[in-house]
Design a protein around this motif. Structure first.
Motif, PDB file in Angstrom:
ATOM      1  N   UNK A 117       0.817  -1.225   0.000  1.00 10.20           N
ATOM      2  CA  UNK A 117       0.000   0.000   0.000  1.00 10.20           C
ATOM      3  C   UNK A 117       0.846   1.269   0.000  1.00 10.20           C
ATOM      4  N   UNK A 118       2.149   1.119   0.246  1.00 12.89           N
ATOM      5  CA  UNK A 118       3.023   2.283   0.333  1.00 12.89           C
ATOM      6  C   UNK A 118       2.938   2.987   1.673  1.00 12.89           C
ATOM      7  N   UNK A 119       2.615   2.205   2.725  1.00 14.67           N
ATOM      8  CA  UNK A 119       2.526   2.787   4.080  1.00 14.67           C
ATOM      9  C   UNK A 119       3.807   2.504   4.855  1.00 14.67           C
ATOM     10  N   UNK A 120       4.387   3.510   5.506  1.00 19.52           N
ATOM     11  CA  UNK A 120       5.606   3.243   6.277  1.00 19.52           C
ATOM     12  C   UNK A 120       5.315   2.337   7.473  1.00 19.52           C
ATOM     13  N   UNK A 121       6.243   1.423   7.806  1.00 26.63           N
ATOM     14  CA  UNK A 121       5.995   0.453   8.890  1.00 26.63           C
ATOM     15  C   UNK A 121       5.698   1.109  10.234  1.00 26.63           C
ATOM     16  N   UNK A 122       6.189   2.346  10.453  1.00 29.09           N
ATOM     17  CA  UNK A 122       5.929   2.971  11.763  1.00 29.09           C
ATOM     18  C   UNK A 122       4.457   3.356  11.951  1.00 29.09           C
ATOM     19  N   UNK A 123       3.667   3.284  10.878  1.00 34.28           N
ATOM     20  CA  UNK A 123       2.217   3.562  11.024  1.00 34.28           C
ATOM     21  C   UNK A 123       1.423   2.309  11.397  1.00 34.28           C
ATOM     22  N   UNK A 124       2.110   1.162  11.481  1.00 35.61           N
ATOM     23  CA  UNK A 124       1.435  -0.088  11.833  1.00 35.61           C
ATOM     24  C   UNK A 124       1.384  -0.264  13.345  1.00 35.61           C
ATOM     25  N   UNK A 125       0.239  -0.675  13.867  1.00 44.04           N
ATOM     26  CA  UNK A 125       0.179  -1.087  15.274  1.00 44.04           C
ATOM     27  C   UNK A 125       0.500  -2.584  15.302  1.00 44.04           C
ATOM     28  N   UNK A 126       1.517  -2.948  16.077  1.00 42.30           N
ATOM     29  CA  UNK A 126       1.946  -4.350  16.143  1.00 42.30           C
ATOM     30  C   UNK A 126       1.796  -4.856  17.574  1.00 42.30           C
ATOM     31  N   UNK A 127       0.983  -5.907  17.732  1.00 41.01           N
ATOM     32  CA  UNK A 127       0.859  -6.556  19.044  1.00 41.01           C
ATOM     33  C   UNK A 127       1.049  -8.064  18.920  1.00 41.01           C
TER      34      UNK A 127
END
Ligand code: UT7
Length: 325
Positions: A266-276
């Motif tokens: 999608x072209x989204x930077x990984x820092x915009x992902x919430x990871x749990x």
């Protein structure tokens, strides 16, 4: 224009944590394999007396407190689960009784890992059409109870927990489809052809047993990346927003590699992902609201943020929602 606004969020996890090393002590697996292939380090597992309904009730209480509301303020409960306390009645009705809500509508939604997206969309439709004013939308699971603990290909992947949000119908006036707060758009899909790639091999009408989860992981992985990239692109186009306007992505937490591959597409930077997924593993319908509650608790979510929710799971089912806080 009536929109469904997110008023609060909450979550609940069983206190018992099971590490990868604990699993490696009784299965032919290793911490290294699990971390490298999935990103999972640990999972929470329900203990005696803890059920989908008790976890859901705790998450719902936390969401009500976050919203500053009482159980009596709720007139709709939609609970997503694939691991209900009983075949019937709906686990949502147990939650309703435990919370002490009035005789409002309460039912379960079965769409496995996409269940929370389905539940949120159904609740949104009921709020916007005037059938209810304030809804509890819950994702709650005890997948530990349907795992084959001898099967290393699935036993290491899942965990238990619950997350909830409170949605409230509000007149937001005259706004464009991508302006202002609330659920802007949702899109849901299913493709029943893929039943045998991810399913439970039991059920009341077939075997009269609860059954165990079976998954062809590699095939599910491939479909997940393709389907999620497609629905995310669709939902962004439908809402008329640009990808760079999205502040945060709250994805279903199955595998860190799926999360990252989807964001890349999608072209989204990984820092915009919430990871749990590292802490919770895959909690099926609970994973999206658990991740959302975790992001709120961490202070990563601000009023006015544009949030993309997404999930994919058994069925196959998949979907996405774009929400402004
Ligand atoms: O929530 C619903 C959606 N679910 C998902 O999205 C899950 C999607 N799938 C996945 O996340 C990944 O496919 C898995 C994590 C399930 C598996 O990762 P993979 O990289 O696709 O591995 P694989 O299935 O291709 O297996 C690779 C090897 C196999 O051995 P061989 O055939 O290469 O000798 C497996 O037998 O890894 C082996 N393996 C394990 N080894 C150690 C499978 N499970 C384990 C394990 N420990 N727990």
């Amino acid at each position: 224009m009536i929109r469904s606004l997110v008023r609060g969020a909450g979550s609940a996890l069983p206190p018992r944590i099971v590490t990868n090393d604990e699993l490696a002590a009784r299965l032919d697996t290793s911490n290294e394999w699990i971390v490298e292939r999935t990103g999972i380090h640990q999972r929470h597992i329900a203990g005696e007396g803890e059920t989908t309904a008790t976890l859901a009730t705790d998450a719902a209480r936390a969401a009500l407190a976050d919203a500053g509301l009482e159980p009596g303020d709720i007139d709709l409960i939609v609970l997503a689960t694939a691991t209900p306390d009983n075949t019937f009645p709906a686990t949502a009705t147990k939650v309703q009784a435990a919370l002490g809500c009035g005789p409002c509508a309460a039912f379960d939604v079965a769409a496995v890992c996409s269940g929370f997206l389905y539940a949120m969309s159904v609740a949104d439709g009921m709020l916007v059409s005037g059938q209810a004013r304030r809804a509890l939308v819950i994702g709650a699971e005890t997948f530990s109870r349907i795992l084959d603990w001898e099967d290393r290909t699935t036993a290491v992947l899942f965990g238990d927990g619950a997350g909830a949000i409170v949605l409230e119908a509000q007149d937001v006036g005259d706004l464009g489809r991508n302006e202002g707060p609330g659920i802007l758009t949702s899109q849901l899909h299913a493709d029943g052809k893929h039943h045998d790639l991810l399913y439970v091999d039991g059920g009341p009408s077939t075997t009269q047993t609860v059954g165990h989860l079976r998954m062809k992981g590699r095939e599910v992985f491939r479909h997940a990346v393709v389907n999620l990239a497609q629905v995310l692109g669709d939902v962004v186009a439908k809402a008329g927003v640009r990808v760079d306007e999205i502040d945060l992505v709250v994805p279903h937490q199955a595998n860190i590699r799926i999360l990252e591959a989807t964001a890349r597409k999608l072209g989204l930077p990984p820092e915009k992902l919430v990871v749990t997924v590292d802490r919770h593993a895959n909690t099926s319908a609970a994973s999206v609201p658990l991740a959302f509650a975790a992001a709120r608790a961490d202070g990563r979510v601000k009023q006015g943020d544009l949030i993309l929710f997404e999930a994919m799971g058994g069925g196959f089912t998949w979907g996405a929602s774009l929400v402004r806080l």
